[in-house]
Motif scaffolding. Structure first.
Motif, mmCIF file in Angstrom:
data_model
loop_
_atom_site.group_PDB
_atom_site.id
_atom_site.type_symbol
_atom_site.label_atom_id
_atom_site.label_comp_id
_atom_site.label_asym_id
_atom_site.label_seq_id
_atom_site.Cartn_x
_atom_site.Cartn_y
_atom_site.Cartn_z
ATOM 1 N N ALA A 15 0.830 -1.209 0.000
ATOM 2 C CA ALA A 15 0.000 0.000 0.000
ATOM 3 C C ALA A 15 0.862 1.255 0.000
ATOM 4 C CB ALA A 15 -0.940 -0.005 1.198
ATOM 5 N N GLU A 16 1.987 1.230 0.704
ATOM 6 C CA GLU A 16 2.882 2.391 0.725
ATOM 7 C C GLU A 16 3.364 2.740 -0.674
ATOM 8 O OE1 GLU A 16 6.116 1.851 3.438
ATOM 9 O OE2 GLU A 16 4.786 1.703 5.167
ATOM 10 N N VAL A 17 3.622 1.729 -1.489
ATOM 11 C CA VAL A 17 4.120 1.954 -2.850
ATOM 12 C C VAL A 17 2.977 2.281 -3.799
ATOM 13 C CG1 VAL A 17 5.305 0.901 -4.803
ATOM 14 C CG2 VAL A 17 6.093 0.427 -2.485
ATOM 15 N N LEU A 18 1.939 1.478 -3.780
ATOM 16 C CA LEU A 18 0.865 1.596 -4.771
ATOM 17 C C LEU A 18 -0.131 2.713 -4.485
ATOM 18 C CD1 LEU A 18 0.180 -2.178 -5.379
ATOM 19 C CD2 LEU A 18 1.494 -0.605 -6.810
ATOM 20 N N ALA A 19 -0.207 3.175 -3.260
ATOM 21 C CA ALA A 19 -1.203 4.191 -2.915
ATOM 22 C C ALA A 19 -0.746 5.612 -3.236
ATOM 23 C CB ALA A 19 -1.586 4.082 -1.445
ATOM 24 N N GLU A 20 0.482 5.778 -3.712
ATOM 25 C CA GLU A 20 0.919 7.118 -4.090
ATOM 26 C C GLU A 20 0.099 7.600 -5.274
ATOM 27 O OE1 GLU A 20 5.070 8.476 -3.709
ATOM 28 O OE2 GLU A 20 5.483 6.332 -3.894
ATOM 29 N N ARG A 21 -0.115 8.897 -5.318
ATOM 30 C CA ARG A 21 -0.934 9.481 -6.377
ATOM 31 C C ARG A 21 -0.406 9.086 -7.752
ATOM 32 N NH1 ARG A 21 -2.184 15.841 -7.402
ATOM 33 N NH2 ARG A 21 -4.004 15.481 -8.686
ATOM 34 N N TRP A 22 -1.291 8.701 -8.638
ATOM 35 C CA TRP A 22 -1.048 8.311 -10.025
ATOM 36 C C TRP A 22 -0.519 6.895 -10.186
ATOM 37 C CZ3 TRP A 22 -3.140 11.323 -13.568
ATOM 38 C CH2 TRP A 22 -3.267 12.691 -13.309
ATOM 39 N N THR A 23 -0.002 6.268 -9.154
ATOM 40 C CA THR A 23 0.647 4.972 -9.319
ATOM 41 C C THR A 23 -0.326 3.898 -9.788
ATOM 42 O OG1 THR A 23 2.279 5.578 -7.649
ATOM 43 C CG2 THR A 23 2.112 3.249 -8.201
ATOM 44 N N LEU A 24 -1.519 3.852 -9.232
ATOM 45 C CA LEU A 24 -2.484 2.839 -9.672
ATOM 46 C C LEU A 24 -2.906 3.067 -11.119
ATOM 47 C CD1 LEU A 24 -4.716 2.244 -6.534
ATOM 48 C CD2 LEU A 24 -3.022 0.719 -7.550
#
Length: 68
Positions: A15-24
């Motif tokens: 979640a720390e990596v994927l929840a950053e804005r635009w990453t998903l």
């Protein structure tokens, strides 16, 4: 410096990596076949080139994607 929570839970780490804005949205584009920098530029026009680069580098560092 790591700005994460320092937890060892795999779900929290992801979640720390994927929840950053635009990453998903970038992950969605990867799943839909985007492979080149300009593919991301066309698919995500409001996203700056510098931010595209930063997010891609983060995904590589965390082992989520590989650079070809």
């Amino acid at each position: 410096m790591n700005k994460g929570y320092g937890t060892f839970c795999p779900v929290a780490k992801a979640a720390e990596v994927l929840a950053e804005r635009w990453t998903l949205l970038m992950m969605r584009e990867l799943l839909h076949g985007s492979r080149h920098f300009n593919d991301f530029r066309r698919a995500l026009p409001p996203m700056s080139p510098a931010l595209i680069t930063k997010r891609l580098q983060s995904l590589v560092v965390h082992g989520i994607v590989e650079r070809l």
